[in-house]
Design an enzyme around this catalytic site. Sequence first.
Site, PDB file in Angstrom:
ATOM      1  N   SER A   1       0.809  -1.227   0.000  1.00 30.96           N
ATOM      2  CA  SER A   1       0.000   0.000   0.000  1.00 30.96           C
ATOM      3  C   SER A   1       0.845   1.282   0.000  1.00 30.96           C
ATOM      4  O   SER A   1       1.880   1.360   0.650  1.00 30.96           O
ATOM      5  CB  SER A   1      -0.890   0.008   1.249  1.00 30.96           C
ATOM      6  OG  SER A   1      -1.532   1.254   1.372  1.00 30.96           O
TER       7      SER A   1
ATOM      8  N   LYS B   1     -13.532  -4.808   4.796  1.00 32.35           N
ATOM      9  CA  LYS B   1     -14.381  -3.621   4.649  1.00 32.35           C
ATOM     10  C   LYS B   1     -15.828  -3.816   5.119  1.00 32.35           C
ATOM     11  O   LYS B   1     -16.432  -2.893   5.633  1.00 32.35           O
ATOM     12  CB  LYS B   1     -14.376  -3.146   3.187  1.00 32.35           C
ATOM     13  CG  LYS B   1     -13.111  -2.392   2.809  1.00 32.35           C
ATOM     14  CD  LYS B   1     -13.223  -1.821   1.417  1.00 32.35           C
ATOM     15  CE  LYS B   1     -12.109  -0.832   1.145  1.00 32.35           C
ATOM     16  NZ  LYS B   1     -12.235  -0.171  -0.148  1.00 32.35           N
TER      17      LYS B   1
ATOM     18  N   GLY C   1     -19.665  -1.679 -12.996  1.00 32.88           N
ATOM     19  CA  GLY C   1     -19.154  -2.292 -11.777  1.00 32.88           C
ATOM     20  C   GLY C   1     -20.060  -2.071 -10.579  1.00 32.88           C
ATOM     21  O   GLY C   1     -20.871  -1.137 -10.557  1.00 32.88           O
TER      22      GLY C   1
ATOM     23  N   SER D   1      -9.014  -2.203   4.701  1.00 37.61           N
ATOM     24  CA  SER D   1      -9.206  -2.600   3.310  1.00 37.61           C
ATOM     25  C   SER D   1      -9.555  -4.084   3.260  1.00 37.61           C
ATOM     26  O   SER D   1      -9.844  -4.693   4.289  1.00 37.61           O
ATOM     27  CB  SER D   1      -7.974  -2.232   2.478  1.00 37.61           C
ATOM     28  OG  SER D   1      -8.317  -2.316   1.102  1.00 37.61           O
TER      29      SER D   1
END
Length: 299
Positions: free
Chosen positions: A33, A84, A144, A80
């Site tokens: 990240s 989530k 999406g 993350s």
Amino acid sequence: MTNKITGVNGPINGWLDGHTYLIGLMAYPIRHSMSPTMHNNAFAKLGLNFTYLCFEIDNKKLPKAVEAIRTLDMRGSNVSMPNKKEVIKYLDKLSPASEMCDAVNTIVNDNGVLTGYTTDGIGFMKSLEDEGIDIRGKKMCLAGAGGAATPIAVQAALDGVSEIEIFNLNDDKWAQAEKNVKTINEKTNCKASLHHLEDKDDFKRAISECDIYCDATGVGMKPLEDMTLVEDPSWFHEDMTVFDTVYAPRTTKLMKVAQKAGVKHVLNGIGMMIEQGVAAFKLWTGKDMPTDYIREVIF
Ligand code: NAD
């Protein structure tokens, strides 16, 4: 010795001492990240006594990790995948957008009370605003219904986009797409509808009628780097925005098709990524992240 980040000689007072606020990032895998680099450079630049660390946390470790936010009196955390949705049951409160998305990417600890937020949608809207694009009252076509598309749809609807046509494959995200449409229609003034991405005529029609087309599928990123859902530039019109949530590569195949069509605004996901961090930074510190500096030194 000169400190590499601050350029200061000798010990640095008021930074990483007994009063430092700790922010975490809880996900697995997560070592790749950019968030620690972004936040720690922003803390250093503003002289804030905060630090941001990555923790490899899966669903199994999550309950104890969230409890540690309270126990260690951390200021908060990012969350993350795969946490989530899972994290919601361990929190005390949710922001309205988080509740609508059924997902959290930011936790704020106010004296032991943990509130969950989702800042990805805020990042999307702010990244458009940064380019002088206002999509309130406008029409969106969104491909999406996953972790990126859901907060984008919800925040756009909350902020006043008039209509969103969502396209998805008939895959494991179809149920989430149905849920997104239902939630938006029930809780906002935006009109949402769900369409099959397999129906190319309908997809082409929706793109030709929209003001902003957003691809939040990850098509265009590894391992689908040479792919795009829209191959034909004639599907686009010049006076629109084409937004790809992908940030690596910086220019996706979709963006190249849009550029070929002469589309006015063609954006990748970098701005969204920075601005979701900016929103979380503000929630934890009350300060504005120095984004010009962060863009210059990191992105
Ligand atoms: P996800 O797995 O949660 O959702 C993927 C979505 O794409 C689903 O709706 C799925 O049905 C659809 N999809 C998958 N393969 C497809 C294909 N071959 N054709 C058409 N549709 C397909 O993923 P996500 O977390 O939502 O991530 C999607 C993309 O967004 C990734 O590229 C990710 O890097 C990017 N992203 C960017 C940001 C940012 O800040 N810029 C934030 C989060 C995610």
